[in-house]
Every structure is written in structure tokens, then in C-alpha cells.
Design a protein around this motif. Sequence first.
Motif, PDB file in Angstrom:
ATOM      1  N   TYR A  22       0.838  -1.211   0.000  1.00 50.18           N
ATOM      2  CA  TYR A  22       0.000   0.000   0.000  1.00 50.18           C
ATOM      3  C   TYR A  22       0.870   1.256   0.000  1.00 50.18           C
ATOM      4  O   TYR A  22       0.619   2.201  -0.759  1.00 50.18           O
ATOM      5  N   LEU A  23       1.898   1.286   0.845  1.00 51.82           N
ATOM      6  CA  LEU A  23       2.780   2.458   0.888  1.00 51.82           C
ATOM      7  C   LEU A  23       3.515   2.639  -0.433  1.00 51.82           C
ATOM      8  O   LEU A  23       3.750   3.774  -0.878  1.00 51.82           O
ATOM      9  N   LEU A  24       3.896   1.539  -1.066  1.00 47.50           N
ATOM     10  CA  LEU A  24       4.607   1.631  -2.333  1.00 47.50           C
ATOM     11  C   LEU A  24       3.694   2.107  -3.464  1.00 47.50           C
ATOM     12  O   LEU A  24       4.160   2.690  -4.453  1.00 47.50           O
ATOM     13  N   ARG A  25       2.392   1.861  -3.341  1.00 43.48           N
ATOM     14  CA  ARG A  25       1.435   2.316  -4.356  1.00 43.48           C
ATOM     15  C   ARG A  25       0.911   3.727  -4.076  1.00 43.48           C
ATOM     16  O   ARG A  25       0.390   4.392  -4.971  1.00 43.48           O
ATOM     17  N   LYS A  26       1.049   4.166  -2.837  1.00 42.93           N
ATOM     18  CA  LYS A  26       0.460   5.435  -2.417  1.00 42.93           C
ATOM     19  C   LYS A  26       1.109   6.608  -3.155  1.00 42.93           C
ATOM     20  O   LYS A  26       2.338   6.704  -3.227  1.00 42.93           O
ATOM     21  N   PRO A  27       0.320   7.531  -3.718  1.00 42.30           N
ATOM     22  CA  PRO A  27       0.899   8.722  -4.376  1.00 42.30           C
ATOM     23  C   PRO A  27       1.780   9.490  -3.395  1.00 42.30           C
ATOM     24  O   PRO A  27       1.403   9.722  -2.247  1.00 42.30           O
ATOM     25  N   LEU A  28       2.951   9.883  -3.863  1.00 37.58           N
ATOM     26  CA  LEU A  28       3.930  10.521  -2.992  1.00 37.58           C
ATOM     27  C   LEU A  28       4.501  11.742  -3.681  1.00 37.58           C
ATOM     28  O   LEU A  28       4.950  11.677  -4.830  1.00 37.58           O
ATOM     29  N   THR A  29       4.475  12.861  -2.986  1.00 40.64           N
ATOM     30  CA  THR A  29       5.088  14.076  -3.512  1.00 40.64           C
ATOM     31  C   THR A  29       6.576  14.043  -3.190  1.00 40.64           C
ATOM     32  O   THR A  29       6.980  14.132  -2.026  1.00 40.64           O
ATOM     33  N   ALA A  30       7.386  13.872  -4.221  1.00 35.16           N
ATOM     34  CA  ALA A  30       8.826  13.722  -4.024  1.00 35.16           C
ATOM     35  C   ALA A  30       9.522  15.069  -4.113  1.00 35.16           C
ATOM     36  O   ALA A  30       9.420  15.769  -5.129  1.00 35.16           O
ATOM     37  N   GLY A  31      10.238  15.432  -3.060  1.00 32.63           N
ATOM     38  CA  GLY A  31      10.928  16.702  -3.044  1.00 32.63           C
ATOM     39  C   GLY A  31      12.413  16.589  -3.276  1.00 32.63           C
ATOM     40  O   GLY A  31      13.146  17.574  -3.173  1.00 32.63           O
ATOM     41  N   ARG A  70      13.404   3.658   0.469  1.00 29.27           N
ATOM     42  CA  ARG A  70      13.277   5.116   0.425  1.00 29.27           C
ATOM     43  C   ARG A  70      11.813   5.531   0.272  1.00 29.27           C
ATOM     44  O   ARG A  70      11.339   6.452   0.949  1.00 29.27           O
ATOM     45  N   ILE A  71      11.087   4.853  -0.601  1.00 32.73           N
ATOM     46  CA  ILE A  71       9.677   5.181  -0.817  1.00 32.73           C
ATOM     47  C   ILE A  71       8.875   4.920   0.451  1.00 32.73           C
ATOM     48  O   ILE A  71       8.044   5.743   0.868  1.00 32.73           O
ATOM     49  N   VAL A  72       9.115   3.773   1.080  1.00 30.41           N
ATOM     50  CA  VAL A  72       8.401   3.427   2.313  1.00 30.41           C
ATOM     51  C   VAL A  72       8.704   4.440   3.413  1.00 30.41           C
ATOM     52  O   VAL A  72       7.807   4.894   4.137  1.00 30.41           O
ATOM     53  N   THR A  73       9.969   4.813   3.537  1.00 38.40           N
ATOM     54  CA  THR A  73      10.375   5.766   4.573  1.00 38.40           C
ATOM     55  C   THR A  73       9.729   7.135   4.350  1.00 38.40           C
ATOM     56  O   THR A  73       9.225   7.756   5.295  1.00 38.40           O
ATOM     57  N   GLY A  76       6.093   7.069   5.222  1.00 41.59           N
ATOM     58  CA  GLY A  76       5.913   7.110   6.666  1.00 41.59           C
ATOM     59  C   GLY A  76       6.164   8.489   7.233  1.00 41.59           C
ATOM     60  O   GLY A  76       5.434   8.953   8.122  1.00 41.59           O
ATOM     61  N   ARG A  77       7.174   9.160   6.700  1.00 44.19           N
ATOM     62  CA  ARG A  77       7.515  10.494   7.185  1.00 44.19           C
ATOM     63  C   ARG A  77       6.356  11.457   6.980  1.00 44.19           C
ATOM     64  O   ARG A  77       6.107  12.330   7.831  1.00 44.19           O
ATOM     65  N   SER A  78       5.627  11.293   5.899  1.00 46.68           N
ATOM     66  CA  SER A  78       4.478  12.170   5.654  1.00 46.68           C
ATOM     67  C   SER A  78       3.394  11.966   6.704  1.00 46.68           C
ATOM     68  O   SER A  78       2.557  12.845   6.915  1.00 46.68           O
ATOM     69  N   GLY A  79       3.416  10.811   7.364  1.00 45.85           N
ATOM     70  CA  GLY A  79       2.450  10.541   8.425  1.00 45.85           C
ATOM     71  C   GLY A  79       3.026  10.695   9.814  1.00 45.85           C
ATOM     72  O   GLY A  79       2.379  10.312  10.804  1.00 45.85           O
ATOM     73  N   GLY A  80       4.243  11.221   9.915  1.00 42.64           N
ATOM     74  CA  GLY A  80       4.852  11.493  11.210  1.00 42.64           C
ATOM     75  C   GLY A  80       5.452  10.291  11.909  1.00 42.64           C
ATOM     76  O   GLY A  80       5.716  10.337  13.116  1.00 42.64           O
ATOM     77  N   VAL A  81       5.691   9.199  11.168  1.00 39.39           N
ATOM     78  CA  VAL A  81       6.290   8.010  11.769  1.00 39.39           C
ATOM     79  C   VAL A  81       7.483   7.578  10.926  1.00 39.39           C
ATOM     80  O   VAL A  81       7.650   8.000   9.777  1.00 39.39           O
ATOM     81  N   TYR A  88       8.937  -0.234  12.274  1.00 42.82           N
ATOM     82  CA  TYR A  88       7.939   0.830  12.391  1.00 42.82           C
ATOM     83  C   TYR A  88       8.082   1.433  13.781  1.00 42.82           C
ATOM     84  O   TYR A  88       7.995   0.721  14.780  1.00 42.82           O
ATOM     85  N   THR A  89       8.304   2.743  13.846  1.00 45.73           N
ATOM     86  CA  THR A  89       8.370   3.429  15.133  1.00 45.73           C
ATOM     87  C   THR A  89       7.592   4.725  15.044  1.00 45.73           C
ATOM     88  O   THR A  89       7.550   5.382  14.002  1.00 45.73           O
TER      89      THR A  89
END
Length: 490
Positions: A22-31, A70-73, A76-81, A88-89
Motif C-alpha cells: 500500500y505504501l509503495l502504491r500510495k501517491p507521494l510528492t517527491a521533493g 526510500r519510498i516506504v520511509t 511514513g515520514r508524511s504521516g509522522g512516523v 515501524y516506530t
Amino acid sequence: MALRSNGIDCRVFDASLEGLLYLLRKPLTAGDTWTRRASVKIGPHLRALRAGEVYSHADRYKKVVMDLNRIVTMAGRSGGVHISLSNYTDPSLAPVRSADLIRSARCYRENVFFPFFEERFTVLFSEKEPDIVGFSVNFMSQALCAFAMAGFIKNRFPDTRIVFGGGLITSWMNIPGFSNPFDEIVDHLVAGPGEHTLLSMCGAHGHAPASFTGLDYDLFPLDRYFSPGPILPYSTSSGCYWRRCRFCPETSEGGGYRPFASGEVLDDLRRLVRSMRPVLIHFLDNALSPRFLRHLIEQPPGIPWYGFVRITDHLADMDFVSGLRKSGCVMLKLGVESGDQAVLNALGKGVDLKTVSAALRTLQATGIASYIYLLFGTPAESLQSAEKTLAFTSAHADSIDFLNLAVFNLPAAGEEAKELDTTVFYPGDLSLYREFVHPQGWHRDQVRRYLEKNFKQQKSIRPIIHRNPSFFTSNHAPFLVKQSRLSSLL
């Protein structure tokens, strides 16, 4: 499976696998450039891990894994974890505090995976609403998300009974004075094997299997895992046949040793190999017994396999080890722990370094890879002991394929904790470990600095550390062994 063999309808949902996908499929704004480049290669990278050829190219394999991580991280960062392919922390919640786990259940909408499990559970329940939902929680990294999912189910489907079991739950239930602090969320906690409990809850009059045999994996999405084909997980026993190591959970949790009938196991393995068509068998035992290894030599399972073994004289016997290789053994995981015999004796390992040395040479000569586990910072160890471990490892570097370097954690419930000056390790009522004042002043911060600045920097050891599979560790290591040893594996 115990439920299906007794006519009980059941389904399996691998939330760990599907959550990562799911995280790998989730749209991600890459900066940043790395994330942008990695995001367009997710599909090819997953296909590469599932195809197999990438494992023969160490640098390419590492890039594939690091890009996916990197994508998973970043998701997660976008969700504060903080999320990785293996962890997972949450900076605001600790899985060792029951109050935080309850908060995770109550505030399930705040979980980064909420959109995923809300949709999946809604669909699953609409297809057929279950009476019971069981969660297998084996690692701390799974706990917060498991409770978030349980909180959602309890809120949306309040009549559903929720059961928690697995390795972590078993350890918690062995904490002295433990009682279920989650009764508003979890209806039942199960320690150890849960077949009998589940059958009883379902009103079944049949019996759970007497051993690990009779399993089926056709409920799992075998083509979606991050491996070049199905890996068959299998146990030939429960508990540990040695059970004399100090600080071992097997001792403090009181688990006995029970080997399953070898004939049944080998028959079952052949059945599963035919039906599941796995590329590899992963034996899950704490340690495969020499007796069962002999059975594998006499009746090979027909495909490559690996697992944990104790270092005994058998592994220094060229004929025996050659037989293991011919039976399909591609890698053995070995708990060497220390290169100082005095430390090994103090830990009750029952291992002689001369035997370790001979075993490593024999494994290397026969083409079986070795995944070596070393443990630093035990009460019996000093800096001088660690230096002996460094010297031993360096001297045998050409016979070591992979290394796992761990810093010792003192079990809070063990008898040994009473002998040491201890303090809180992780503040929380579910913490399984205690910090301690090292008798020789060899404290955790010193151990970590030594490993980073001395041990890992040794010229002969650096290539081994570099070879270790990132995140997937020993689960991918058999696929990374030199092609000459893997001709039948991929």
C-alpha cells in the motif's frame, strides 16, 4: 491448518505484506532526486526481487532494496512516523506501554495505514463477517499497527471477538504479575500455540494437530512477496533442545522442547514441496537437531533449505557436512556469540572455539554459506574479550559469508537480572528488558562505539558487513550466496 481440518471457515490477511505494498502504491510528492527516481522504478524493482536474477548482482540488489525502502520511509515520514522495510516506530507512542497501545487503538484514524486497513477490512467484512479476528503479533514493530487495526474493528464491528497471540504476546504474558490491560480492545490473549484455544472458541469438537505437520499455505498471496518464489517456513520442533544458555527467553519463559516425528515431518515437507512449489525451505527451529539433520541427509526434501543449528562436532565432520550440502543445505545460521572461550563458558553456550573454527572451515570447503551471529556487551564480556572476538572473526573471515552483530539486552524477568544493578531500559509496563551496570564497565554506549569504529572497520571484516542484505538480512541471504552454490536455487 487446525481450523480448516475441523471444518471451520477461515481467511488469512497478511497485513504486513499488504501494508508495505500500500505504501509503495500510495501517491507521494517527491521533493528530492532520490525519491523521484525511486518512485518511477517501484514496479521494475518489485519484479526484480520476484524474478531472481538481481540477487546475483550485489550492487544492483542493494540499489533495488534501498530505493524501495526510500519510498516506504518517505511515505511514513508524511504521516509522522518512521517506517522501513523491516521496522515501524512512532515518536509519540511506545509499544512497551500498554496505555500507548490502547491510545493507538482508540485513535486508529491517526495511523498512517488507516486508509488502507479501513478499505480492506470493510471489503473483507462485507464479503463474510467473521465472528473472530485473530492477530499474530511477533515483533515490537508490529504492535502499534496491530492495535490500531483492532481498534478499528472493535469500533466498526463491535460484535467481533478479537484475539491476540504470537511471540511478543507470549513474552508479555510471561511478565511476572501480568494481567490483560487491553480488555476494552482485546477479548482474549493467547500464550504459545493457539490452535486449541481457537478451536475451543469456535466450538469445535475436533483436535489440533499433534505437531507442526499438516499445514497449508494456499490462503497466502504467494506471488506477491519480496522473493523469487515462495519460501516455505517450517518447524520440526518447538522449543530448544539445548536450553542451557543464560539470558535465553526459552529458559525464562519456561518453554519445553518437543521434537516432531521425523517421518511425519519429511512426508509433510514432500507434500508441501509438491503442492506449493517453493524455491526454498526456511526451517524455523531454534536449532535443528543433529538427529534431524541426519534424516535430511538420508531423505533430502528435494529443494534448497537453510536454518539455525548449534555448532557441534557434526559440523566439523566433512562427510556429514557434505551430506548436508547434497541434501540441499545452502546456508546455516550459527550463534557463535563470542570469540572468547571464557565468555562462551559463562553464557552456558556449550560451544568450543576449536570446534567453531573447524566447522567454519568445513562449511566453507563444502560450499555451505555461514550466517554468523555475534553478541557484544554481555555481563561476562570486557573490551579485551571483544578484541578476542575481533581477532577470531578476522582470522576466519574467508569462511564467513554474513555477520549479525548484536548488543546484549538483559531480560527483565530472568534470574540473572537479580544479580546485577539494573535500571529502566525502556520505560513501560510491557518492557521485556532492563538496563544494567556492567560489572566490568563495558557499557552499551562503549560497545556501540567499538563496533562502529573498530570492529566494522577491520579490513577483513568490512567486505562481510557490506555483503549483508539490507533490511531482509538472513531471509534474503541464501539468494545472495555465490551462484556456484545456488545453481539449483534460482
